[in-house]
Design a protein around this motif. Structure first.
Motif, short mmCIF file in Angstrom:
data_model
loop_
_atom_site.label_atom_id
_atom_site.label_comp_id
_atom_site.label_asym_id
_atom_site.label_seq_id
_atom_site.Cartn_x
_atom_site.Cartn_y
_atom_site.Cartn_z
N UNK A 1 0.78 -1.31 0.05
CA UNK A 1 0.04 0.10 -0.09
C UNK A 1 0.80 1.24 -0.07
N UNK A 2 0.59 2.27 -1.03
CA UNK A 2 1.30 3.43 -1.06
C UNK A 2 2.81 3.38 -0.99
N UNK A 3 3.50 2.23 -1.27
CA UNK A 3 4.89 2.12 -1.50
C UNK A 3 5.67 2.32 -0.02
N UNK A 4 4.67 2.22 0.99
CA UNK A 4 5.39 2.20 2.51
C UNK A 4 4.69 1.24 3.42
N UNK A 5 3.79 0.52 3.01
CA UNK A 5 3.03 -0.78 3.78
C UNK A 5 3.11 -1.93 3.19
N UNK A 6 3.76 -2.97 3.71
CA UNK A 6 4.07 -4.32 3.38
C UNK A 6 3.25 -5.26 4.15
#
Length: 117
Positions: free
Chosen positions: A77-82
């Motif tokens: 998510x949003x390149x900051x939540x894996x």
């Protein structure tokens, strides 16, 4: 995301299994029929894992060692939540998607060794 933003989310979230990670890379990792434990349903996960270079916070306080690679990706998510099946990782600082994760691991291990010299 910034470390401050991640700490606010970490503090305010009710998610039971969450960690804040710095020095991270998303790693393509094809599904392997010999994977252990076996992936229960390939339609639920994507063939990517997260390389965690430094874990700043871990809500479950697991001893994950110096270098940690997660289970398979469910959502990014949003390149900051894996997000895996078990844990949400908040990603701070620079990171990215790499194709040759062996080189990343070797470089990280060399960096870790140099810190002790």
């Amino acid at each position: 995301m910034s470390e401050d933003q991640a700490r606010v989310i970490y503090r305010d979230s009710g998610v039971e299994s969450m960690a804040i990670v710095r020095d991270w890379f998303v790693i393509p990792n094809d599904f392997d029929e010999w994977e252990w434990p076996p992936v229960p349903d390939y339609s639920l996960v994507k063939p990517f894992k997260l390389f965690c270079g430094e874990i700043l916070e871990d809500r479950k306080q697991r001893d994950l060692g110096e270098v940690y690679i997660t289970s398979y990706l469910r959502f990014f998510v949003n390149n900051n939540s894996f997000i895996t099946a078990n844990t949400t990782y908040l990603l701070v600082g620079e990171g990215g998607i790499v194709k040759n994760y062996n080189a990343v691991i070797e470089e990280t291990l060399v960096d870790q060794i140099l810190k002790f010299d």
